[in-house]
Design a protein around this motif. Structure first.
Motif, PDB file in Angstrom:
ATOM      1  N   LYS A 101      11.130  50.084  49.151  1.00  0.00           N
ATOM      2  CA  LYS A 101      11.508  51.558  49.580  1.00  0.00           C
ATOM      3  C   LYS A 101      11.768  52.423  48.435  1.00  0.00           C
ATOM      4  N   GLU A 102      12.263  52.067  47.114  1.00  0.00           N
ATOM      5  CA  GLU A 102      12.715  52.679  46.094  1.00  0.00           C
ATOM      6  C   GLU A 102      11.635  53.148  45.449  1.00  0.00           C
ATOM      7  N   LEU A 103      10.461  52.347  45.831  1.00  0.00           N
ATOM      8  CA  LEU A 103       9.055  52.814  45.016  1.00  0.00           C
ATOM      9  C   LEU A 103       8.180  53.559  46.184  1.00  0.00           C
ATOM     10  N   GLY A 104       8.809  53.714  47.177  1.00  0.00           N
ATOM     11  CA  GLY A 104       8.078  54.610  48.007  1.00  0.00           C
ATOM     12  C   GLY A 104       7.089  53.830  49.018  1.00  0.00           C
ATOM     13  N   TYR A 105       7.341  52.788  49.293  1.00  0.00           N
ATOM     14  CA  TYR A 105       6.601  51.851  50.184  1.00  0.00           C
ATOM     15  C   TYR A 105       7.512  51.518  51.269  1.00  0.00           C
ATOM     16  N   ASP A 106       6.585  51.053  52.348  1.00  0.00           N
ATOM     17  CA  ASP A 106       7.295  50.675  53.541  1.00  0.00           C
ATOM     18  C   ASP A 106       7.235  48.880  53.652  1.00  0.00           C
ATOM     19  N   ARG A 164      15.292  42.784  48.505  1.00  0.00           N
ATOM     20  CA  ARG A 164      13.450  42.790  48.445  1.00  0.00           C
ATOM     21  C   ARG A 164      13.008  44.410  49.034  1.00  0.00           C
ATOM     22  N   GLU A 165      13.394  44.263  50.313  1.00  0.00           N
ATOM     23  CA  GLU A 165      12.809  45.453  50.977  1.00  0.00           C
ATOM     24  C   GLU A 165      13.460  46.830  50.329  1.00  0.00           C
ATOM     25  N   SER A 166      14.689  46.795  49.983  1.00  0.00           N
ATOM     26  CA  SER A 166      15.292  47.762  49.307  1.00  0.00           C
ATOM     27  C   SER A 166      14.507  48.141  47.867  1.00  0.00           C
ATOM     28  N   MET A 167      14.180  47.410  47.162  1.00  0.00           N
ATOM     29  CA  MET A 167      13.248  47.525  45.983  1.00  0.00           C
ATOM     30  C   MET A 167      11.958  48.345  46.347  1.00  0.00           C
ATOM     31  N   ALA A 175       6.172  39.670  41.151  1.00  0.00           N
ATOM     32  CA  ALA A 175       6.022  40.110  39.611  1.00  0.00           C
ATOM     33  C   ALA A 175       5.623  41.488  39.423  1.00  0.00           C
ATOM     34  N   ILE A 176       4.841  41.951  40.339  1.00  0.00           N
ATOM     35  CA  ILE A 176       4.289  43.288  40.267  1.00  0.00           C
ATOM     36  C   ILE A 176       5.416  44.154  40.976  1.00  0.00           C
ATOM     37  N   LEU A 177       6.091  43.922  41.860  1.00  0.00           N
ATOM     38  CA  LEU A 177       7.020  44.739  42.390  1.00  0.00           C
ATOM     39  C   LEU A 177       8.322  44.835  41.474  1.00  0.00           C
ATOM     40  N   ASN A 178       8.724  43.801  40.759  1.00  0.00           N
ATOM     41  CA  ASN A 178       9.672  43.956  39.991  1.00  0.00           C
ATOM     42  C   ASN A 178       9.365  44.592  38.653  1.00  0.00           C
ATOM     43  N   VAL A 230       1.262  48.291  20.843  1.00  0.00           N
ATOM     44  CA  VAL A 230       1.359  49.494  20.333  1.00  0.00           C
ATOM     45  C   VAL A 230       2.554  49.698  19.572  1.00  0.00           C
ATOM     46  N   GLY A 231       2.540  50.094  18.384  1.00  0.00           N
ATOM     47  CA  GLY A 231       3.938  50.009  17.627  1.00  0.00           C
ATOM     48  C   GLY A 231       4.547  51.099  18.167  1.00  0.00           C
ATOM     49  N   GLY A 232       5.965  51.202  17.985  1.00  0.00           N
ATOM     50  CA  GLY A 232       6.830  51.930  18.495  1.00  0.00           C
ATOM     51  C   GLY A 232       7.041  51.813  19.947  1.00  0.00           C
ATOM     52  N   THR A 233       6.853  50.778  20.464  1.00  0.00           N
ATOM     53  CA  THR A 233       7.030  50.438  21.971  1.00  0.00           C
ATOM     54  C   THR A 233       7.623  49.280  22.229  1.00  0.00           C
ATOM     55  N   LEU A 234       8.058  49.073  23.571  1.00  0.00           N
ATOM     56  CA  LEU A 234       8.649  47.851  24.110  1.00  0.00           C
ATOM     57  C   LEU A 234       7.928  47.262  25.287  1.00  0.00           C
ATOM     58  N   MET A 235       7.419  46.207  25.254  1.00  0.00           N
ATOM     59  CA  MET A 235       6.569  45.577  26.535  1.00  0.00           C
ATOM     60  C   MET A 235       7.596  44.797  27.174  1.00  0.00           C
ATOM     61  N   ILE A 236       7.720  45.077  28.570  1.00  0.00           N
ATOM     62  CA  ILE A 236       8.677  44.521  29.457  1.00  0.00           C
ATOM     63  C   ILE A 236       7.870  43.814  30.667  1.00  0.00           C
ATOM     64  N   GLU A 237       8.317  42.324  30.624  1.00  0.00           N
ATOM     65  CA  GLU A 237       7.836  41.906  31.715  1.00  0.00           C
ATOM     66  C   GLU A 237       9.059  41.129  32.564  1.00  0.00           C
ATOM     67  N   PRO A 238       9.414  41.373  33.676  1.00  0.00           N
ATOM     68  CA  PRO A 238      10.865  40.917  34.178  1.00  0.00           C
ATOM     69  C   PRO A 238      10.259  39.607  35.015  1.00  0.00           C
ATOM     70  N   THR A 239       9.198  39.270  35.572  1.00  0.00           N
ATOM     71  CA  THR A 239       8.677  38.293  36.233  1.00  0.00           C
ATOM     72  C   THR A 239       9.350  38.283  37.519  1.00  0.00           C
ATOM     73  N   GLU A 240       8.888  37.332  38.448  1.00  0.00           N
ATOM     74  CA  GLU A 240       9.229  37.225  39.723  1.00  0.00           C
ATOM     75  C   GLU A 240      10.672  36.557  39.890  1.00  0.00           C
ATOM     76  N   SER A 241      11.096  36.003  38.934  1.00  0.00           N
ATOM     77  CA  SER A 241      12.300  35.154  39.000  1.00  0.00           C
ATOM     78  C   SER A 241      13.709  35.938  38.944  1.00  0.00           C
ATOM     79  N   GLU A 242      13.537  37.176  38.638  1.00  0.00           N
ATOM     80  CA  GLU A 242      14.734  37.849  38.120  1.00  0.00           C
ATOM     81  C   GLU A 242      15.172  38.613  39.441  1.00  0.00           C
ATOM     82  N   SER A 243      16.575  38.630  39.700  1.00  0.00           N
ATOM     83  CA  SER A 243      16.884  39.179  40.836  1.00  0.00           C
ATOM     84  C   SER A 243      17.189  40.901  40.587  1.00  0.00           C
ATOM     85  N   LYS A 244      17.259  41.664  41.593  1.00  0.00           N
ATOM     86  CA  LYS A 244      17.471  43.025  41.531  1.00  0.00           C
ATOM     87  C   LYS A 244      18.765  43.314  40.883  1.00  0.00           C
ATOM     88  N   ALA A 245      19.654  42.368  40.831  1.00  0.00           N
ATOM     89  CA  ALA A 245      21.141  42.578  40.195  1.00  0.00           C
ATOM     90  C   ALA A 245      20.717  42.454  38.678  1.00  0.00           C
TER      91      ALA A 245
END
Length: 940
Positions: free
Chosen positions: A22-27, A17-20, A764-767, A830-845
């Motif tokens: 940091k990858e977004l630029g936050y401590d 979790r902490e590595s994710m 959920a927001i982090l993912n 919006v046509g021609g797009t994909l809307m992605i919601e990973p949810t909080e349950s999915e792991s970084k892997a």
């Protein structure tokens, strides 16, 4: 850690979790949240919820609460019958995540198992009702009757009156009345025998019950003829098991037939969930609401199942839709269809004849004992005349462990069913002072010959092959393997929140004290149920910041309808009948305008700006323009574009300043819980999708629960029911809707607690932001909020690469199947797009695997752009690739089999194979086949 359920529910904890972050630029994650969520809605008091319980602790506590219920055998009837769930179906479908965690089968190639089961359901319904076409399922019998009313009205715009026989189930009459009033439809309830259709001006439909609510089998042939002569359609609400031995409604002229499939192996559940059904004549099929499963062919000419006529969905028809049905009760329709597959036509008739025989023995014994029946023409339900003694007999039955139906002070009904035994019969006769049963019955049924069923049903092979448990088990397993569900891989559907449905949350569904309670059981037998529901309502009210919550709506669409209905009733109570304008953003979910029209509102659209936010200037201008008529604003938050709109408080204030109420669509509540709330933001009503944010699984397109939370002024206008103190405006058949599956959300909240729920929202927001960042170089994120952040979902734009390559968003969706993934939400909002919601349950892997697949697909698209891959013969245009395609002796493509089937190295260890190639949707709509008539019919 074992007892910390939150750490089981969220996919990434600790260093990962902490590595994710940091990858977004936050401590710290709190810094990310402060940047993502607008300050003017963030914060407030922490959620006031009990401390989180472990899985074992929550199960023990819920067991104690539900143990307060009294589980008697209920022979109440009134549309709900005791049934036996075959263990092979209970264990392998109801309790199997391969079935209950799948999504609505929009991506047909990886949903062939569910689609086949639903086609079986349609065939069963069409056969038994004797009508040309049946849908895949509706919500319950009452709402199905209301949908039938809307269907009939759509073909007769000038008609204003519908006749409803007073012998229909009372809850059905009430739900139909609720639906009719805002639409200006007059409901005339009365005796069908004395009603003259020709004398009723503006009559567009009639509704009768078969057998009726007291059990009487009536001959409606002449009445239907008179209705048709008057220009009206005939709607029949029928008992599905009775139709195995009684004449089919289509054979005496019915245009539409509705009912409930609950008694086909689905528990009472205190009212649900159960799959209702609708069938109709061929000329009405293209207006029928809800799901319709059809057969088409894939790219190789092989037959394949699909959702037919998808353009009827509300996303297309919006305020022109006659129904707001979005999801249905798919998992329960699957169970009912499998019940018919397991028993077959002969087995179903045996069950029906047993119920009838038991009723005949009771009737003969009671008659010999001096009692008088309301009718001697019955299937499984007898109604006994007991002048002024109904309560006395009901109390005596309860003492022996039985619930009977109190029709009124002078009549008691007994509805026999599959569970009825000889011992039950002896005990019930004792209730009426009769010591010995009269078992000397005449051969054959007790009804007039005109009612006999002469036509065959369930003749398709599927209903005649799998009657041993071994064969049934294998059939169910084969279908399961054709579907991709959450037990296989992440399903990152934007706005649909496909998160973990924990095993501990699901376990109570199999408890007798949860499943075996009739919705009309006496209050003193449902103490535990109502305590659990009250506690869940209180928790949801605290989470949403509202004064009260109603759990009655049994789908998100029903929640929308009930919430808007409360607003309408509020305005009318204040003398503001003219407040009938509903402002809706153009980006809204298609059910929003459909729901608004259903409660009598006129829809006024409001524009969105280039950043995807509501155009506040346009909104204020329209609120002021319609100030005298403004009823409501419907808004989704965060927006359907996946961002927290900074102006949301200002928007709510503008609506209130002009006399309107704010309805918030709770589809995206996953981004609010613990950080903000609809009440804090300024909404007056919000529906929640418990099958999204609060962990009830999607079940392949249902069941759902769509409760509504309301502010103080709207509390008096929540839906009522005949089983409640407030009887006004029920929106579905049972007082608490699909009551049993609320145990799932109760368990989720009990195990997460305030801190866990808040952590889930943060994750959920982090993912979502992690996925957005990883994909941004390949597919730019279309809409972002403060500092380029998104909420709990993101929309990636494929239009630039599509223009350059000719590869469409559908090609990408189908190619994802080769990688073992379900497509995110495609081309919406919006046509021609994909809307992605990973949810909080999915792991970084798992997030990384999905992102790697998307980046790999981007490289495949680039190969087309660069000319390294053929523009037409490439892995995307030909996707998905089935095992049969790959192993075929004939391989003519310009790319290799390995690239087609194993685009990622990890797939060599485990590979999910689509069951069919790309389905031809146009062929399916033009050649609509929607029953399993035999595969030879499809190839023709």
């Amino acid at each position: 850690m074992y007892n910390n359920f939150c750490s089981r529910h969220v996919g990434s904890v600790g260093d990962t979790r902490e590595s994710m972050i940091k990858e977004l630029g936050y401590d710290r994650i709190v810094d990310l949240i402060e940047d993502a969520v607008p300050a003017n809605i963030r914060g407030g008091a922490p959620l006031e919820l009990p401390d989180a319980l472990s899985e074992t602790g929550a199960l023990d506590r819920l067991r104690g609460i539900m143990g307060e219920n009294k589980v008697l055998k209920s022979f109440i009837g009134q549309g709900y019958s005791g049934t036996i769930v075959p263990p092979v179906i209970q264990r392998n479908i109801l309790e199997n995540p391969g079935w209950y965690t799948a999504y609505t089968p929009y991506q047909a190639e990886i949903a062939q198992g569910r689609l086949e089961a639903l086609l079986n359901f349609q065939t069963l319904i069409s056969d038994l009702t004797g009508l040309d076409v049946a849908g895949a399922s509706l919500l319950d019998e009452g709402t199905a009757a209301a949908e039938a009313m809307a269907l009939a009205k759509s073909g007769n715009r000038k008609g204003t009156t519908m006749f409803v026989a007073d012998s229909c189930h009372p809850q059905t009459i009430d739900v139909v009345k609720t639906r009719a009033e805002p639409l200006g439809i007059q409901i005339e309830v009365g005796d069908w025998k004395s009603f003259d259709p020709a004398a009723c001006e503006g009559l567009f439909a009639v509704l009768v019950q078969y057998p009726d609510t007291l059990g009487t089998i009536e001959d409606y042939s002449e009445f239907v003829e008179k209705a048709h002569a008057a220009g009206a359609l005939a709607i029949v609400a029928a008992d599905l098991l009775a139709l195995t031995v009684l004449r089919a409604p289509g054979e005496f002229g019915a245009d539409i037939c509705v009912g409930n499939s609950q008694r086909f192996g689905v528990p009472f559940g205190f009212g649900g969930p159960h799959a209702a059904f609708m069938s109709c004549t061929d000329k009405l099929k293209r207006k029928m609401p809800g799901r319709l499963i059809g057969v088409s062919v894939d790219a190789q000419g092989k037959p394949g199942y699909r959702l037919a006529l998808q353009t009827r969905e509300q996303h297309i028809r919006r305020d022109k839709a006659t129904s707001n049905i979005c999801t249905a009760q798919v998992l329960l329709a699957v169970m009912a269809s499998m019940y018919a597959v397991y028993h077959g036509p002969d087995g179903l008739k045996r069950i029906a004849n047993k119920a009838n025989t038991c009723a005949r023995i009771l009737a003969a014994s009671l008659t010999q004992g001096g009692f008088e029946l309301v009718s001697d023409q019955f299937f499984d339900t007898i109604t006994i005349k007991v002048p002024a003694k109904a309560d006395e007999y009901l109390a005596a039955a309860v003492e022996l462990g039985y619930n009977l139906r109190r029709v009124d002070a002078d009549h008691v009904s007994i509805a026999c069913d599959e569970t009825f035994t000889c011992e039950d019969g002896k005990s019930l006769l004792q209730v009426f002072g009769i010591e010995k049963a009269d078992s000397e019955l005449a051969d054959g049924p007790n009804w007039n010959e005109v009612h006999n069923r002469e036509s065959d049903f369930c003749t398709a092979p599927v209903f005649n092959l799998y009657h041993s448990e071994t064969e049934m088990l294998r059939y169910v397993a084969r279908l399961e393997k054709k579907d991709l569900a959450l037990n296989e891989s992440m399903i990152a559907l934007g706005s649909c929140t496909m998160k973990l449905n924990a095993t501990a949350e699901m376990m109570p569904l199999s408890w007798p004290e949860v499943g075996n309670i009739h919705p009309f059981a006496p209050d003193d037998q449902t103490v535990g149920y109502r305590a659990m529901l009250d506690e869940l309502s209180d928790w949801l009210a605290r989470i949403t910041g509202f004064a009260a919550v109603s759990l009655q709506p049994n789908a998100g669409s029903q929640g929308e309808y009930a919430g808007l209905l409360a607003i309408r009733r509020y305005h009318m109570a204040n003398g503001d009948e003219e407040r009938n304008i509903c402002i809706i953003p153009t980006s809204a979910h298609g059910t929003n305008p459909a729901s608004a029209v259903m409660v009598g509102f006129k829809v006024v659209p409001v524009a969105c700006d280039e950043a995807g936010n509501i155009d506040v200037t346009d909104l204020k201008a329209k609120a002021e323009k319609y100030a005298d008529n403004l009823g409501a604003l419907m808004i989704t938050y965060p927006s359907t574009h996946g961002v927290y709109e900074e102006t949301i408080v200002e928007i709510c204030e503008a609506i209130h300043a002009n006399g309107g109420q704010v309805y918030m669509d709770g589809a995206n509540m996953n981004a609010q819980v613990g950080l903000t709330s609809p009440g804090q933001i300024g909404a007056d009503v919000c529906h929640l999708n418990l099958h999204k944010t609060f962990c009830i699984p999607h079940g392949g397109g249902g069941p759902g629960v769509g409760p509504i939370g309301v502010a103080e002024q709207l509390v008096p206008y929540l839906p009522g029911h005949q089983m409640m103190e407030n009887e006004a405006d029920p929106v579905c058949s049972a007082a608490y809707g699909s009551a049993s599956i609320n145990t799932i959300s109760w368990m989720y909240i009990a195990m997460m607690g305030a801190d866990g729920l808040t952590e889930a929202t943060k994750m959920a927001i982090l993912n979502a932001n992690y996925v957005a960042k990883r994909l941004d170089d390949s597919f730019p994120v279309l809409y972002t909020g403060n500092k380029g952040l998104v909420a709990h979902e993101c929309i990636i734009d494929l239009r630039p690469v599509s223009d350059a390559s000719g590869i469409t968003v559908e090609d990408v969706a189908k190619r994802l199947m080769d990688y073992g993934y379900h497509s995110p939400t495609m081309s919406w909002p919006v046509g021609g797009t994909l809307m992605i919601e990973p949810t909080e349950s999915e792991s970084k892997a798992e997030l990384d695997k999905f992102c790697d697949a998307m980046i790999s697909i981007r490289d495949e698209i680039q190969a087309v752009i660069d000319g390294r891959s053929d523009k037409e013969d490439n892995v995307l245009k030909n996707a998905p690739h089935t095992a049969e395609m790959v192993i075929s002796d004939s391989w003519t493509h310009s790319y290799g089999r390995e690239q087609a089937a194993y685009p990622m190295p990890a797939q060599r260890d485990h590979k999910f194979w689509p069951a069919v190639g790309r389905i031809d949707n146009v062929h399916g709509d033009r050649n609509l086949v929607c029953s399993c008539a035999g595969m030879e019919a499809y190839s023709e």
